[in-house]
Design a protein around this motif. Sequence first.
Motif, PDB file in Angstrom:
ATOM      1  N   LEU A   1      51.565  36.406  38.993  1.00 58.18           N
ATOM      2  CA  LEU A   1      52.412  36.659  37.830  1.00 58.18           C
ATOM      3  C   LEU A   1      51.673  36.466  36.511  1.00 58.18           C
ATOM      4  O   LEU A   1      51.961  37.162  35.529  1.00 58.18           O
ATOM      5  N   ARG A   2      50.716  35.539  36.460  1.00 54.91           N
ATOM      6  CA  ARG A   2      50.083  35.195  35.188  1.00 54.91           C
ATOM      7  C   ARG A   2      48.669  35.737  35.035  1.00 54.91           C
ATOM      8  O   ARG A   2      48.119  35.702  33.930  1.00 54.91           O
TER       9      ARG A   2
ATOM     10  N   ALA B   1      40.981  35.145  39.521  1.00 56.05           N
ATOM     11  CA  ALA B   1      41.969  34.582  40.446  1.00 56.05           C
ATOM     12  C   ALA B   1      41.466  33.276  41.053  1.00 56.05           C
ATOM     13  O   ALA B   1      42.230  32.307  41.190  1.00 56.05           O
ATOM     14  N   ARG B   2      40.175  33.226  41.399  1.00 61.54           N
ATOM     15  CA  ARG B   2      39.623  31.995  41.970  1.00 61.54           C
ATOM     16  C   ARG B   2      39.647  30.862  40.950  1.00 61.54           C
ATOM     17  O   ARG B   2      39.941  29.708  41.289  1.00 61.54           O
ATOM     18  N   ALA B   3      39.360  31.184  39.695  1.00 59.84           N
ATOM     19  CA  ALA B   3      39.391  30.158  38.649  1.00 59.84           C
ATOM     20  C   ALA B   3      40.803  29.611  38.463  1.00 59.84           C
ATOM     21  O   ALA B   3      40.995  28.398  38.281  1.00 59.84           O
ATOM     22  N   ALA B   4      41.799  30.491  38.518  1.00 63.48           N
ATOM     23  CA  ALA B   4      43.185  30.043  38.381  1.00 63.48           C
ATOM     24  C   ALA B   4      43.585  29.142  39.543  1.00 63.48           C
ATOM     25  O   ALA B   4      44.287  28.133  39.355  1.00 63.48           O
TER      26      ALA B   4
ATOM     27  N   GLY C   1      44.639  24.861  39.831  1.00 62.65           N
ATOM     28  CA  GLY C   1      45.891  24.379  40.408  1.00 62.65           C
ATOM     29  C   GLY C   1      46.998  25.397  40.519  1.00 62.65           C
ATOM     30  O   GLY C   1      48.111  25.050  40.935  1.00 62.65           O
ATOM     31  N   ALA C   2      46.751  26.651  40.176  1.00 61.66           N
ATOM     32  CA  ALA C   2      47.797  27.671  40.266  1.00 61.66           C
ATOM     33  C   ALA C   2      47.976  28.107  41.715  1.00 61.66           C
ATOM     34  O   ALA C   2      46.995  28.287  42.444  1.00 61.66           O
ATOM     35  N   ASN C   3      49.235  28.269  42.127  1.00 59.63           N
ATOM     36  CA  ASN C   3      49.493  28.770  43.475  1.00 59.63           C
ATOM     37  C   ASN C   3      49.429  30.297  43.485  1.00 59.63           C
ATOM     38  O   ASN C   3      49.184  30.935  42.459  1.00 59.63           O
ATOM     39  N   GLY C   4      49.654  30.876  44.661  1.00 63.19           N
ATOM     40  CA  GLY C   4      49.523  32.322  44.788  1.00 63.19           C
ATOM     41  C   GLY C   4      50.469  33.101  43.898  1.00 63.19           C
ATOM     42  O   GLY C   4      50.094  34.112  43.300  1.00 63.19           O
TER      43      GLY C   4
END
Length: 292
Positions: A202-203, A187-190, A194-197
Amino acid sequence: MSTTVENGRLSAAGNSLLRLNAGLLLVPALLFYAALFVWPLVLSTWGSFAPAGQLSLETYAHFFGDEFYRSVLWRSMRISAITTLMTLIIGYPIAVYLSQNWRKGRSLVVFLVIAPMFVSAVVRSYGWIIILGPNGILSSLMNSIGIPMGHLLYSEAGVIIALTHVFLPFMVIALVGSLQQIDPSLARAAQILGANGVSVFLRVILPLTLPGISAGSVIVFCLAASGFVTPALVGGAAVPVMPYLVYKEGLLVLNWPFASAVALILLVATALVTAIYTFAVRDGASKRRVVR
């Protein structure tokens, strides 16, 4: 050289003996399972196909030829599916909270989730009768704030609410186990990329918890489809389901061949639904991995 070969033979013999002993440990459980499940199922199946001692499809033709019985089967599947969905919607946020060990009050939430499992199903059902009844807490509360509401006792909605409360712990336990296996660094890498919460959930999180969702959904669906006490007390004769129909035909009407047929139809229908659902979840997960 000969010593090495001899040691290898002794090791292989020891492994074979160990596997044999491990297999023998399963014998009591297999005998218990065969005596209390397989053999009664065989007798019940034979009784449904041979009500008069000869092979016949009369009981099944009677079931599927009557609109009432078909509606009972559909109602059972519908209630079980909605109950499964409700436990998933309510249980997922709870499971996320419980999977984070640093959360305060985690022990209290765990106790509140599993507390219904310490109480008899009859006691829980009578509690919901008091809450959902004509003068129950729910209708009185809604009427006091100006929202007119009839009672939910002896209705599908009431049965679904009660079943959701009963089987919520099973869904939460399955989801917590799946969530705790996720590496937090993913999750931290995502987020670093640049991924939001919402995108992270979802991904990253949701796809990784599909095994837990699948396991919890199958468990809850099967338990809800075969549940008798809660639908019988909260729904009564106004909301007949397949287990209630088995009870009525077998113990009240004493039509054992038809009761056996109803039980077998419920077993096959539940197995088909869970198999299709499991296949769909696995197929979706495999396609998602291929796309990535």
